[in-house]
Scaffold this motif. Structure first.
Motif, short mmCIF file in Angstrom:
data_model
loop_
_atom_site.label_atom_id
_atom_site.label_comp_id
_atom_site.label_asym_id
_atom_site.label_seq_id
_atom_site.Cartn_x
_atom_site.Cartn_y
_atom_site.Cartn_z
N SER A 1 -4.05 8.01 -1.17
CA SER A 1 -3.08 6.97 -0.86
C SER A 1 -1.80 7.23 -1.61
O SER A 1 -1.72 8.12 -2.44
N THR B 1 0.70 10.09 7.11
CA THR B 1 -0.16 9.01 6.63
C THR B 1 -1.61 9.45 6.74
O THR B 1 -2.03 9.92 7.80
N VAL C 1 4.49 -1.53 8.87
CA VAL C 1 4.08 -0.13 8.75
C VAL C 1 5.30 0.78 8.82
O VAL C 1 6.11 0.65 9.75
N ARG D 1 2.35 -1.09 4.62
CA ARG D 1 1.78 0.25 4.49
C ARG D 1 2.91 1.27 4.51
O ARG D 1 3.61 1.42 5.50
N LEU E 1 0.86 -1.18 0.00
CA LEU E 1 0.00 0.00 0.00
C LEU E 1 0.90 1.23 0.00
O LEU E 1 1.56 1.54 0.99
N LEU F 1 -6.10 5.49 6.90
CA LEU F 1 -5.23 4.34 6.73
C LEU F 1 -4.47 4.01 8.01
O LEU F 1 -3.47 3.28 7.97
#
Length: 311
Positions: free
Chosen positions: A311, A167, A192, A159, A90, A171
């Motif tokens: 995103s 961020t 992450v 992520r 992501l 999310l």
């Protein structure tokens, strides 16, 4: 800017010539992309998005991932059982981690998601990325695209998403994290990238949220082997002495009959792999994680209709 790693590979180099690398910035609907070649080795390239360093690509060595936090990602991934894996990225950007995973785990199936379709299209042209079905790239909101994946289908979800140096909130919530866990296989990893500065308020809230979501998911799934939350970074960052990137982690739990798939977050091999990186990192688990997050609130969704689509 994230610290650089000097990890390298002994395997054969990729075949990209680097002839497609543009000299001038490119403006998309979402950002301005600038590619900067290393003055000592022009086949090493840093991708800047709105002048923030986003990806580092070594055309000859996919294991030279450039940034410290990406070396930590890779150290975790290499502790998974041998063989091809399924990975969802992501925040694909230059697809640095996808190149690395394809190199260490040939045959892996990966999905990269980025809001900027032009960026990922250009990255395919510039960086000799794995082709579909080994790497599928999708343009769209990370949360919406994640929701389309099959439950329990991914070994790793990463992520690494930023907009204006943060961020997007949708999310990083409890509900989003539970969605992540539903898409992971038992024993799968959620990794992450969290950028923060002393006294690490963002990281503390994120860890509190991961702990909350993991506990709720385990309770609903009746996991007998609990999901584990950890974080890792260079010592000065962990101790809140300077700005930097922390890697936050959930290892999804499993049932007793799936015990062999459970990721060992306390593995001495993992701790050693982190300590022996070019810039040594340390992992914190258990009570240290709960203590780190003890004063922070859990981040939860606002009304669905007000969620941003970034995103």
């Amino acid at each position: 800017m994230a610290a650089r790693s000097s990890r390298s590979s002994s395997r054969a180099p990729l075949t990209s010539t680097g002839d497609t690398i543009p000299e001038a910035p490119i403006t998309t609907a979402f950002t301005t992309i600038r590619l900067e070649k290393d003055r000592d080795n022009p086949r090493r390239i840093t991708v800047y998005l709105d002048e923030a360093p986003s990806s580092f690509i070594d055309l000859d060595d996919p294991l030279n991932v450039g940034f410290e936090y990406m070396s930590i990602f890779l150290a975790f991934i290499e502790q998974l059982p041998e063989g091809p894996i399924s990975v969802a990225h992501l925040g694909a950007a230059g697809s640095t981690m996808a190149r690395a995973v394809a190199h260490v785990r040939p045959g892996s199936r990966q999905i990269g998601v980025d809001i900027d379709g032009e960026l990922i299209d250009q990255a395919r042209l510039w960086f000799d990325l794995p082709r579909s079905p080994h790497l599928k790239l999708r343009a769209g909101d990370a949360r919406k695209e994640l929701a389309t994946l099959r439950d329990s289908s991914q070994d790793v979800i990463i992520r690494d998403v930023f907009a204006d140096a943060r961020t997007p909130e949708h999310l990083a919530t409890h509900e989003f994290t539970e969605l992540i866990l539903s898409k992971l296989k038992p024993g799968g990893l959620y990794l992450v990238n969290c950028a923060d500065k002393p006294p690490l308020p963002i990281a503390r809230q994120e860890v509190a949220t991961l702990l909350s979501a993991a506990a709720a998911f385990d309770a609903r799934s009746e996991h007998t082997i609990s999901s584990e939350v950890a974080y890792a970074a260079e010592t000065a960052i962990v101790k809140g002495r300077r700005f930097g990137n922390l890697v936050l982690v959930i290892a999804r739990g499993a049932q007793d009959d799936q015990a062999g798939s459970a990721f060992d977050i306390e593995s001495p091999m993992l701790a050693r792999a982190l300590r022996t990186l070019a810039i040594p990192a340390h992992i914190l688990i258990g009570d240290d994680v709960r203590q780190f997050a003890r004063t922070s609130n859990v981040l939860r969704d606002s009304a669905p209709e007000t969620q941003p689509h970034v995103s």
